[in-house]
Scaffold this motif. Structure first.
Motif, PDB file in Angstrom:
ATOM      1  N   TYR A   1      11.896  -4.158  47.295  1.00 13.68           N
ATOM      2  CA  TYR A   1      12.987  -4.567  46.406  1.00 13.68           C
ATOM      3  C   TYR A   1      14.151  -3.592  46.489  1.00 13.68           C
ATOM      4  O   TYR A   1      15.314  -4.001  46.583  1.00 13.68           O
ATOM      5  CB  TYR A   1      12.450  -4.666  44.985  1.00 13.68           C
ATOM      6  N   VAL A   2      13.830  -2.283  46.446  1.00 12.71           N
ATOM      7  CA  VAL A   2      14.884  -1.271  46.488  1.00 12.71           C
ATOM      8  C   VAL A   2      15.636  -1.350  47.812  1.00 12.71           C
ATOM      9  O   VAL A   2      16.876  -1.293  47.850  1.00 12.71           O
ATOM     10  CB  VAL A   2      14.282   0.140  46.275  1.00 12.71           C
TER      11      VAL A   2
ATOM     12  N   ILE B   1      17.873  -4.428  47.632  1.00  6.48           N
ATOM     13  CA  ILE B   1      19.012  -4.370  46.703  1.00  6.48           C
ATOM     14  C   ILE B   1      20.026  -3.344  47.174  1.00  6.48           C
ATOM     15  O   ILE B   1      21.236  -3.521  46.993  1.00  6.48           O
ATOM     16  CB  ILE B   1      18.568  -4.102  45.255  1.00  6.48           C
ATOM     17  N   LEU B   2      19.577  -2.279  47.839  1.00 10.06           N
ATOM     18  CA  LEU B   2      20.540  -1.320  48.369  1.00 10.06           C
ATOM     19  C   LEU B   2      21.303  -1.913  49.539  1.00 10.06           C
ATOM     20  O   LEU B   2      22.494  -1.637  49.715  1.00 10.06           O
ATOM     21  CB  LEU B   2      19.835  -0.033  48.778  1.00 10.06           C
TER      22      LEU B   2
END
Lengths: 111, 248
Positions: free
Chosen positions: B231-232, B235-236
């Motif tokens: 997810y990180v 999203i980044l």
């Protein structure tokens, strides 16, 4: 039993409005509220915890790599390294501030 | 004494038997191909019959689609729709890779910085290209925020450049370090169990319950980390593309 039923009905009635609102928003029937540019897009605390540490170390690491590389290339050891490590540290702190979403004060004009 | 090396699980071996040895096809490549096939298969089965009332597979496919779609739109904005296929591919590939790595004897390819670095640099260069595509050479204004006194610029520009260059580093190191650390911790605690049993006997068996409990708790944590890291990363990626399109 009757009271339970009516209470439940009330509950779903309230949540129905909310869900209807969300569905209309999704279908584009209502204008979506503009996302606040000052707010960090992910306010999930776990995501934040995962990000902050590496943001800081990453900047410092890249500054050391650039400094060391330039010194090797130009034979100027250790000056580029000395100059770039503070810059890397500052960039790391800036990264953390950015990730936390507090580097852009509300007064900043939007271009 | 029990011999153990918690890092040996990350050693590359050749996959697919003799054929793999000839063409240098490693177990890491093997897991990547499997991960890609799993993603394609799940999506293929999920979308084969577009039922009004989705079944399990269709639910899974639609849920992941909506999740990434909302993330892309919320982060990048309406222009972000073009990048949805890219972000979705990245997210599902990393997520399935992380989850596959949790199975015993499976190789976690996201535990190699060569893999995460390649993905991160791809994102980095994509955001650069998108920035230049949208803004031309005005993209360099990215490094000089507006409203800053001119005398500060010589100091600020190097800081911004270093901050920008650190993106792929932190992106790749974060994923690789989290997955590697989790797997090493697992094996270290498992090693404690063997050590306790082999050195303390019956008492050791009882004492070994403590690292066993820790490992069980760690399993839950690793599932969380596997999802969270994917997810990180996704999203980044969205955030960097957003910065390239909107210049802060």
């Amino acid at each position: 039993m009757k009271q339970d039923d009516s209470a439940q009905h009330d509950g779903t009635g309230a949540s129905f409005d909310k869900r209807l609102e969300a569905a209309r928003l999704k279908a584009g029937l209502v204008a979506k509220p503009k996302p606040d540019p000052n707010r960090s897009p992910d306010d999930n605390p776990l995501t934040m915890a995962m990000r902050l540490g590496s943001e800081m170390v990453g900047a410092l690491a890249i500054a050391v790599v650039i400094g060391y590389g330039l010194d090797r290339l130009l034979d100027t050891a250790p000056w580029f390294m000395i100059g770039l490590v503070p810059i890397g540290a500052v960039a790391g702190i800036l990264n953390v501030f950015r990730a936390a979403g507090s580097s852009r004060p509300n007064t900043k004009p939007k271009d | 004494m029990v011999e153990m090396d918690p890092l040996s699980q990350f050693h590359l071996q050749s996959g697919l038997g003799t054929l793999g040895r000839i063409i240098d096809f490693t177990n890491s490549n093997q897991m990547m191909v499997i991960a890609a096939l799993i993603v394609i298969t799940v999506m293929g089965i999920g979308l084969r019959r577009a039922a009004i009332v989705p079944g399990r597979m269709q639910g899974l496919a639609e849920l992941s689609y909506e999740f990434v779609h909302n993330m892309v739109i919320d982060t990048i904005g309406e222009e972000g729709k073009r990048f949805f296929p890219f972000v979705f591919t990245l997210f599902s590939f990393i997520l399935v890779g992380n989850l596959l790595g949790l199975f015993p004897y499976f190789f976690a390819f996201t535990s190699h910085i060569a893999i995460t670095g390649a993905l991160a640099f791809f994102v980095f260069f994509l955001s650069l290209i998108v920035g230049f595509w949208h803004h031309g050479f005005r993209f360099f204004k990215f490094f000089a925020p507006s409203g800053v006194p001119a005398w500060l610029l010589p100091l600020l520009i190097p800081i911004e450049v270093v901050s920008f260059l650190s993106r792929p580093v932190s992106l790749s190191v974060r994923l690789f370090a989290n997955i590697t650390a989790g797997h090493v911790m697992w094996e270290v605690f498992a090693g404690f169990m063997l050590m306790l049993v082999s050195s303390l006997g019956a008492l050791g068996v009882v004492a070994a319950l403590i690292p066993l409990g820790l490992n069980i708790a760690l399993t839950a944590l690793e599932f969380l980390v596997a999802f969270l890291q994917a997810y990180v990363f996704a999203i980044l990626t969205c955030l960097y593309l957003h910065d390239s399109i909107h210049l802060h």
